[in-house]
Every structure is written in C-alpha cells, then in structure tokens.
Design a protein around this motif. Structure first.
Motif: not given
Length: 233
Positions: A52-60
């Motif tokens: 839904e949001l991409g790598l950076v939000p998922a990693l956060e």
C-alpha cells in the motif's frame, strides 16, 4: 482442542447445559485466536503496508515493533521512490534478517539502518556497535543468516559486503540494482486518482497488458499493483 471441546459440549448439552455453553464459548475463543494467528502469518508473508505505501513506511513499521533495546534508527538518503514489488519485499526481508542478527548476536547498544536511493540502485546499510565477529569464520561455519542475505541479493543481481571484527561492531552493506522508473514524455493521467502528471515527473510506473501506467504517489502505485485490472484502461 476445539474438536474435543465441541465433542464434550455435545455430550453435556442435555445433562449439563451450563457446562456445554462454557465449552462452546471456549471453542469460539480458540477459533478466534487461530484466525488472528493465521492473519498475522499471512501479513508477515507480505506485509500490507509494503504494497500500500512502499518500502520506507513498511520498514518504519517493522522498526517501531522491535524491542526497545537496542534502539534502531532509520536514515534516508536520496529521493525516496518505489521499487518493483519483488525488490521491495526482498529489501524488507534482508533488513529484518540483519536486525535479527543484531538482536541475537551483537550485544549492541545501538543500531542504524540507512537506505540510500541512488541512480539505479538501492543501497542498504545496517550498522551496529556490538561485539563484532570474523566474517570468514561465520561463512565457513554456515551461518544461515549471512548465507541467506547473499542468496537473496544474488537473486536480484545484487551484492552483500560485511565489515566486522571482534570488538569493532558490524556494518552490512547491501546493493540491489533498481529498474529505473519509466517516465512519460507527455502529460498523462494517474489511473487510480486521475491526477494529471507532467512529463518526466511520475513517482513510479507499472506495465500491465503491455501498457505503461504512471502514478503520482506511492499510495496510487500500491493500489494499482494490488488490483491492476480494476484501474487499467
């Protein structure tokens, strides 16, 4: 356990209706807990936030759920962009594996993750101030975490470099080649939100049925990737 409770409830329903009701209630709780567990397993296989949001939000989100010790800080360099879904997933898994090694083995007081969005590659650095190790000995000993990092990177034409020594902490650097985002040569319309996108200014792109689609933001690209048939012309 659920089947046994329901069997006992069936036998007790006439003579002990209250006990039967309790057993059915317990069985319902077991089923609910199982459903929650299955949902968590499915989410771990491919976290919804990643699509839904991409790598950076998922990693956060992953980092926010880690134990408080050692603290982990995330740094971003370059212009953040979406990668293709498989690369985003492997990047997330590799960071998770590296951080798992930090928690289990490093005895670190801090750790850092750096994502550097370079021209045609994503560079990931995971660094800690822990006890360190001799990389060659770990490879020769078949350390599955390090072997897995190399296998995942190699599958996407990438590389892993490990800099560590006893008492000197550890730095793991991963490079994943990135497919450059195809840019529109004229004004186009985002198929999800219908925003106008000017030439050479798309956030990301995707190809479906041999047609290139362009997106204004990671949310729209994620929505399209989940259900392209819904938004395709």
């Amino acid at each position: 356990a659920v089947a046994q409770r329901l069997d006992r409830a069936g036998r007790a329903i006439n003579a002990e209706p209250q006990r039967a009701q309790t057993l059915v209630g317990d069985a319902r709780q077991d089923i609910a807990a199982t459903v929650v567990g299955l949902r968590e397993i499915i989410a771990d296989l491919r976290p919804p936030a990643l699509d839904e949001l991409g790598l950076v939000p998922a990693l956060e989100l992953v980092i926010a759920r880690l134990p408080a010790t050692p603290p982990v800080r995330l740094h971003l360099e370059g212009t953040v962009r979406r990668l293709d879904p498989d690369r985003e997933l492997v990047a997330l898994r590799m960071v998770q594996e590296a951080l798992s090694n930090v928690r289990r083995h490093a005895r670190a007081t801090r750790a850092e993750v750096r994502l550097s969005f370079e021209g045609h590659a994503l560079r990931i650095t995971v660094e800690d101030d822990g006890q360190g190790f001799v990389p060659r000995e770990e490879y020769e000993g078949g350390h599955w975490g390090l072997v897995g990092l190399h296998e995942r990177a190699t599958r996407f034409g990438g590389s892993v470099a490990i800099d560590s020594a006893p008492g000197a902490g550890t730095r793991i650097q991963i490079v994943l080649p990135d497919h450059a985002v195809v840019q529109p040569s004229a004004e186009v319309i985002d198929p999800v939100c219908h925003a106008r996108i000017q030439p050479d200014s798309a956030y990301g792109s995707a190809t479906y049925n041999d047609i290139d689609y362009f997106f204004c933001c990671p949310v729209c690209q994620g929505a399209f990737q989940r259900d392209p048939a819904r938004y395709a012309a």
